[in-house]
Design an enzyme around this catalytic site. Structure first.
Site, PDB file in Angstrom:
ATOM      1  N   SER A  50       0.017 -54.253  76.687  1.00  0.00           N
ATOM      2  CA  SER A  50      -1.412 -54.312  76.373  1.00  0.00           C
ATOM      3  C   SER A  50      -1.668 -53.441  75.158  1.00  0.00           C
ATOM      4  O   SER A  50      -0.888 -52.513  74.879  1.00  0.00           O
ATOM      5  CB  SER A  50      -2.237 -53.794  77.562  1.00  0.00           C
ATOM      6  N   TYR A 103      -4.690 -47.063  83.632  1.00  0.00           N
ATOM      7  CA  TYR A 103      -4.168 -48.318  83.084  1.00  0.00           C
ATOM      8  C   TYR A 103      -3.384 -48.060  81.804  1.00  0.00           C
ATOM      9  O   TYR A 103      -2.292 -48.606  81.608  1.00  0.00           O
ATOM     10  CB  TYR A 103      -5.320 -49.288  82.825  1.00  0.00           C
TER      11      TYR A 103
END
Length: 259
Positions: free
Chosen positions: A144, A157
């Site tokens: 990501s 995250y």
């Protein structure tokens, strides 16, 4: 996009984790269209079967293995049943919660690390022998843009996806000189049916607000197209890291919205 590799006499096999929805399902469909036999893994058997039915109806070849990538014994048992593996797409992942570090639930952080990092480690370790034996194995890690950028409420995250990034970079160093490519795809804003909904614990209004006013955020098919392109390059070409964002997103905090 069909290449000489995908036209080879032996059908190549791609294992895709988290293939029951979103980027994983889209990647499985895209690879099947390129002539790969795809092996779908995820926890939800009913969703996997639905994706498999779509692939078969489109003329593709597919196998289904319900699997939790955080369960090491289950992963090893799965790998023992896989006849061949040319491509592994480590896509299983997720984000849970948006609380600041002061109030974050350690359980959420642990869950994110387990699925995004340890799960990818389990699958990679279990399938490395088959990937190497293929003569042109490809390990794909879906990380990501959060791998490289910190933001408020995203500590857990970002930490997990940084771990996934490190896994890919370290593996690439360790297998240098072998017939194995390691590819990292780092998507930015992707509008899928479940990612933000899971992150906001089922709050549909908050999940929808993430994409509100954004003209044309990425969708799962966009990322799947990038993955398919990367793994179908000639064997001597490695796509180390590819960051893909919608045009409306210049950086993690810089998003154009139509008001």
């Amino acid at each position: 996009m069909r290449t000489a590799d995908t036209q080879a006499a032996r059908t190549r096999t791609a294992v895709v984790t988290g293939a029951s929805s979103g980027i994983g399902a889209a990647t499985a469909r895209a690879l099947a269209r390129e002539g790969f036999e795809v092996v779908l893994t995820a926890r939800r058997a009913d969703r996997l079967e639905a994706v498999a039915k779509e692939i078969r109806n489109d003329g593709g070849t597919v196998q289904v293995f319900p699997l939790d990538v955080t369960d090491r014994e289950a992963v090893l048992a799965f790998a023992a049943q896989v006849r061949a593996c040319d491509v592994l797409v480590n896509n299983a992942g997720g984000a849970y919660g948006t609380e600041h570090i002061e109030n974050a639930d350690p359980g959420d952080w642990r869950s994110m690390y387990e699925v995004n990092v340890v799960g990818a480690l389990h699958m990679t370790q279990a399938l490395l022998p088959a990937l190497k034996a293929s003569g042109d194995g490809v390990v794909v890690v879906i990380s990501s843009t959060a791998s490289f950028t910190c933001y408020e409420g995203g500590g857990g995250y970002s930490a997990a996806k940084h771990g996934a990034h490190v896994l890919a970079e370290t593996l690439r160093l360790e297998v240098c000189g072998e017939a194995l490519r390691v590819v990292e795809i780092a998507p930015g804003m992707v509008h899928t049916e479940e990612f933000s909904l899971n992150r906001y614990r089922g709050d549909l209004d908050r999940a929808d607000a993430v994409y509100a006013g954004v003209p044309d955020p990425l969708v799962a098919d966009d990322v799947a197209d990038v993955v398919t392109w990367a793994v179908t390059r000639p064997p001597h070409v490695n796509i180390d890291l590819l960051v893909v964002r919608p045009r409306a997103q210049a950086a993690q905090h810089k998003v154009h919205r139509i008001t």
